[in-house]
Scaffold this motif. Structure first.
Motif, PDB file in Angstrom:
ATOM      1  N   MET A   1       0.931  -1.237   0.021  1.00  0.00           N
ATOM      2  CA  MET A   1       0.024  -0.060  -0.041  1.00  0.00           C
ATOM      3  C   MET A   1       0.873   1.365   0.108  1.00  0.00           C
ATOM      4  O   MET A   1       1.835   1.292   0.674  1.00  0.00           O
ATOM      5  CB  MET A   1      -0.947   0.187   1.269  1.00  0.00           C
ATOM      6  N   ASN A   2       0.297   2.285  -0.519  1.00  0.00           N
ATOM      7  CA  ASN A   2       1.043   3.671  -0.662  1.00  0.00           C
ATOM      8  C   ASN A   2       1.026   4.151   0.703  1.00  0.00           C
ATOM      9  O   ASN A   2       0.103   4.032   1.298  1.00  0.00           O
ATOM     10  CB  ASN A   2       0.095   4.461  -1.522  1.00  0.00           C
ATOM     11  N   GLU A   3       2.322   4.712   1.008  1.00  0.00           N
ATOM     12  CA  GLU A   3       2.591   5.451   2.560  1.00  0.00           C
ATOM     13  C   GLU A   3       1.292   6.434   2.653  1.00  0.00           C
ATOM     14  O   GLU A   3       0.687   6.483   3.922  1.00  0.00           O
ATOM     15  CB  GLU A   3       3.681   6.002   2.757  1.00  0.00           C
ATOM     16  N   ASN A   4       0.695   7.160   1.868  1.00  0.00           N
ATOM     17  CA  ASN A   4      -0.374   8.087   2.194  1.00  0.00           C
ATOM     18  C   ASN A   4      -1.603   7.558   2.417  1.00  0.00           C
ATOM     19  O   ASN A   4      -2.281   7.776   3.253  1.00  0.00           O
ATOM     20  CB  ASN A   4      -0.130   8.945   0.686  1.00  0.00           C
ATOM     21  N   VAL A   5      -1.916   6.261   1.610  1.00  0.00           N
ATOM     22  CA  VAL A   5      -3.111   5.607   1.988  1.00  0.00           C
ATOM     23  C   VAL A   5      -2.985   5.213   3.284  1.00  0.00           C
ATOM     24  O   VAL A   5      -4.061   5.196   4.160  1.00  0.00           O
ATOM     25  CB  VAL A   5      -3.580   4.394   1.142  1.00  0.00           C
ATOM     26  N   VAL A   6      -1.939   4.531   3.775  1.00  0.00           N
ATOM     27  CA  VAL A   6      -1.988   4.103   5.169  1.00  0.00           C
ATOM     28  C   VAL A   6      -1.909   5.280   6.114  1.00  0.00           C
ATOM     29  O   VAL A   6      -2.821   4.941   7.296  1.00  0.00           O
ATOM     30  CB  VAL A   6      -0.444   3.461   5.295  1.00  0.00           C
ATOM     31  N   CYS A   7      -1.316   6.332   5.999  1.00  0.00           N
ATOM     32  CA  CYS A   7      -1.580   7.522   6.709  1.00  0.00           C
ATOM     33  C   CYS A   7      -3.022   7.854   6.971  1.00  0.00           C
ATOM     34  O   CYS A   7      -3.613   8.177   8.050  1.00  0.00           O
ATOM     35  CB  CYS A   7      -0.755   8.686   6.153  1.00  0.00           C
TER      36      CYS A   7
END
Length: 69
Positions: A1-7
């Motif tokens: 997963m993209n780090e922005n999505v996780v955030c």
């Protein structure tokens, strides 16, 4: 997963449980004893945490910027 999505998942989760956390803390301060544990643990690679507990409740605080002990 993209780090922005996780955030964004983390932010939404924090918002979803904000009232629950507030209620747990309110119950904790009504009691006679709170155990404050300053021990730092890592649940993930970058997230030190510390916690507070009574005989019935426990709450943890996560911090991206907490210094390691």
């Amino acid at each position: 997963m993209n780090e922005n999505v996780v955030c964004r998942f983390k932010e939404r989760g924090a918002e979803y449980y904000r009232e629950t956390r507030k209620n747990i803390l309110a119950e904790m301060v009504k009691g006679n004893l709170i155990h404050a544990d300053e021990t730092r643990i890592r649940l993930h690679a970058r997230q030190p945490t510390s916690g507070f507990a009574t005989f019935r409740e426990v709450v943890y605080f996560y911090s991206e910027t907490a210094k390691e002990a």
